[in-house]
Write a protein that holds these residues in place. Structure first.
Motif, short mmCIF file in Angstrom:
data_model
loop_
_atom_site.label_atom_id
_atom_site.label_comp_id
_atom_site.label_asym_id
_atom_site.label_seq_id
_atom_site.Cartn_x
_atom_site.Cartn_y
_atom_site.Cartn_z
N UNK A 47 54.14 40.64 48.98
CA UNK A 47 55.08 41.67 48.53
C UNK A 47 55.55 41.38 47.10
N UNK A 48 55.84 40.10 46.81
CA UNK A 48 56.35 39.75 45.49
C UNK A 48 55.26 39.76 44.42
N UNK A 49 54.06 39.38 44.78
CA UNK A 49 52.96 39.31 43.81
C UNK A 49 52.04 40.51 43.97
N UNK A 50 52.56 41.70 43.69
CA UNK A 50 51.77 42.91 43.83
C UNK A 50 50.81 43.06 42.64
N UNK A 51 49.96 44.04 42.70
CA UNK A 51 48.89 44.21 41.72
C UNK A 51 49.38 44.40 40.30
N UNK A 54 50.66 39.72 34.17
CA UNK A 54 50.70 38.29 33.91
C UNK A 54 49.61 37.88 32.93
N UNK A 55 48.48 38.61 32.91
CA UNK A 55 47.38 38.28 32.01
C UNK A 55 47.53 38.92 30.63
N UNK A 56 48.47 39.82 30.46
CA UNK A 56 48.66 40.54 29.20
C UNK A 56 49.63 39.77 28.30
N UNK A 57 49.48 39.89 26.99
CA UNK A 57 50.45 39.26 26.08
C UNK A 57 51.80 39.97 26.18
N UNK A 58 52.89 39.24 25.99
CA UNK A 58 54.23 39.84 26.13
C UNK A 58 54.65 40.63 24.89
N UNK A 59 53.88 41.64 24.53
CA UNK A 59 54.19 42.47 23.38
C UNK A 59 54.33 43.92 23.83
N UNK A 60 55.29 44.60 23.27
CA UNK A 60 55.48 46.00 23.60
C UNK A 60 54.53 46.87 22.78
N UNK A 61 54.45 46.59 21.49
CA UNK A 61 53.57 47.35 20.59
C UNK A 61 52.73 46.37 19.79
#
Length: 72
Positions: free
Chosen positions: A43-47, A53-60
């Motif tokens: 439940x906590x680790x949904x798709x 988690x694999x994406x960089x933490x950037x908005x733009x």
């Protein structure tokens, strides 16, 4: 207003139907502590969370690259 109401209904429905800590049946309500760590982990680790988690933490990213690239 309808979008916000829809989001509230979606979240409440999701919690009632999928949350492992919510017990609707009488059989599950009788146990004080549930042994459902695997169900809780799913439940906590949904798709969406696994994808982000694999994406960089950037908005733009393109705007960030534009302003952070060294100019000559």
């Amino acid at each position: 207003m309808s979008f916000v109401t829809g989001m509230c209904v979606f979240q409440l429905s999701r919690n009632i139907l999928l949350n492992p800590d919510v017990r609707i049946n009488k059989a599950k309500r009788s146990t004080a502590v549930l042994e459902n760590s695997d169900e809780g982990r799913q439940y906590a680790e949904h798709g969406l969370r696994r994808f982000l988690r694999t994406r960089p933490p950037e908005v733009m990213p393109s705007v960030n690259r534009f302003f952070s690239d060294a100019r000559d």
